[in-house]
Design a protein around this motif. Structure first.
Motif, PDB file in Angstrom:
ATOM      1  N   SER A   1       0.871  -1.172   0.000  1.00  4.38           N
ATOM      2  CA  SER A   1       0.000   0.000   0.000  1.00  4.38           C
ATOM      3  C   SER A   1       0.910   1.225   0.000  1.00  4.38           C
ATOM      4  CB  SER A   1      -0.929   0.007   1.204  1.00  4.38           C
ATOM      5  OG  SER A   1      -1.882   1.046   1.063  1.00  4.38           O
TER       6      SER A   1
ATOM      7  N   THR B   1      -3.099   0.558  -3.426  1.00  5.99           N
ATOM      8  CA  THR B   1      -2.870  -0.722  -2.760  1.00  5.99           C
ATOM      9  C   THR B   1      -2.882  -1.805  -3.820  1.00  5.99           C
ATOM     10  OG1 THR B   1      -3.910   0.053  -0.720  1.00  5.99           O
ATOM     11  CG2 THR B   1      -3.762  -2.344  -1.023  1.00  5.99           C
TER      12      THR B   1
ATOM     13  N   ILE C   1      -4.044  -3.396   5.203  1.00  4.46           N
ATOM     14  CA  ILE C   1      -4.567  -2.068   5.538  1.00  4.46           C
ATOM     15  C   ILE C   1      -4.828  -1.940   7.032  1.00  4.46           C
ATOM     16  CG2 ILE C   1      -6.442  -0.415   5.148  1.00  4.46           C
ATOM     17  CD1 ILE C   1      -4.275  -0.858   2.851  1.00  4.46           C
TER      18      ILE C   1
END
Length: 90
Positions: free
Chosen positions: A24, A37, A53
């Motif tokens: 990411s 991402t 995440i």
């Protein structure tokens, strides 16, 4: 699964899994702006992106930073997980 690493030299959070790396990318200027991402196709559908995440946002929170979610995946993750909404820069 390996811990999420903040590769500051490449401006991205990384999660290595089975010889692949989910990433990411971000920019940082007082806030963390997530821009893209990417989860390798071989890892698709296994929750790797969400794990990445979550780990990245937990690190951002620990540092006391705010988030700008330009990346659609990060934006959707935060919308689905209300406990991270407070990280968004208003």
């Amino acid at each position: 699964m390996t811990e999420i690493a903040d590769n500051q030299a490449m401006h991205r959070f990384e999660l290595p899994v089975d010889g692949h790396i989910a990433t990411s990318e971000y920019s940082k200027d007082g806030v963390i702006t997530f821009v893209h991402t990417e989860v390798p196709q071989a890892l698709a559908g296994k929750g790797i992106g969400s794990t990445l995440i979550k780990g990245a946002l937990d690190q951002v929170r620990a540092r006391g930073l705010k988030v700008v979610a330009l990346c659609p995946f990060v934006k959707a993750y935060i919308e689905k997980h209300a406990d991270y909404v407070d990280l968004l820069k208003r």
